[in-house]
Write an enzyme that holds these catalytic residues in place. Sequence first.
Site, PDB file in Angstrom:
ATOM      1  N   GLU A 103      13.763 -14.513 -49.221  1.00 17.96           N
ATOM      2  CA  GLU A 103      13.070 -14.642 -50.503  1.00 17.96           C
ATOM      3  C   GLU A 103      13.704 -15.678 -51.418  1.00 17.96           C
ATOM      4  O   GLU A 103      13.115 -16.063 -52.430  1.00 17.96           O
ATOM      5  CB  GLU A 103      13.027 -13.275 -51.208  1.00 17.96           C
TER       6      GLU A 103
ATOM      7  N   GLU B 160      24.391  -3.042 -32.666  1.00 19.47           N
ATOM      8  CA  GLU B 160      25.183  -2.693 -33.846  1.00 19.47           C
ATOM      9  C   GLU B 160      26.605  -2.278 -33.490  1.00 19.47           C
ATOM     10  O   GLU B 160      27.496  -2.273 -34.344  1.00 19.47           O
ATOM     11  CB  GLU B 160      24.516  -1.579 -34.637  1.00 19.47           C
TER      12      GLU B 160
END
Length: 310
Positions: free
Chosen positions: A92, A123
């Site tokens: 963004e 992960e």
Amino acid sequence: MTASYAALRAQLDTLTTEAFRPELAEIDRLSTLEIARTMNAGDATVPAAVAAQLPHIAAAIDAIAARMARGGRLVYAGAGTAGRMGVLDASECPPTFNTDPAQVVGLIAGGPGAMVEAVEGAEDSAGLAAADLAALELAAADTVIGISASGRTPYAVGAVEYARTRGALTVGLSCNAGSALAAAAEHGIEVVVGPELLTGSTRLKAGTAQKLVLNLISTITMIRLGKTYGNLMVDLRASNEKLRARSRRIVALATGAPDEEIEAALDATGGEVKQAVLVLLGAVDGPTAAGLLTTANGHLREALALARDL
């Protein structure tokens, strides 16, 4: 039960984000409205948890902005929901603040495909985080923010640990107190939101907390870098018709100029909002506005002061 499973279970039992809420054991028997009210009441506690960490957040922002002002990059690193929050915030920044896509980067364990589909085991690899950062040629001017609800995710902790070996600034954002992630980072931010509505579902309150903190970090950092004029997004990139209309409106709000002057200023500056504002408020031409902003390192208020001295 294997020893490794027993150890993992013991770890999870100590995490606030994994705690079981017995009062919600029959939540599925409630009406939809009652469940919604219960969930909403829990969500309402998240801003207060963030507020408790504001001094730590502000200190991290000042350190990040100082690095970025010298050309450093901001890199988010996380797995699962936490990684997605980082990628979202990074994505963004270009349309909002006209940053180069390489200036704010989101890394998610398992790569871009993990945005929409879980990558099992990614992960758990600190080495994978180190490799991802090495591929970016991480440098001392950069900042790495490890994001993990539990504060123990190897990918996030590994990212911070590798970043420290490169001399980069490090921030650890987690939702448990006393986390390994905060301990590994120079700036630890631990937003303790408490147990989730659904046991261990950290896309809920923990995810909301991460989003709020990342909003604070990226927005205020960009304010410090001169990407705004007051509360106006003067570095907005007008990449579509909606944003072009918003650009005109921002120039109007900043200057109070009539439409024809705004259009002329935007034409003279190739549609650059910040330059157009400087043309109108500083009474200079487009090339002069560009030069003044370069001298002022992109800070419009400083450029306006320079224009008054011409």
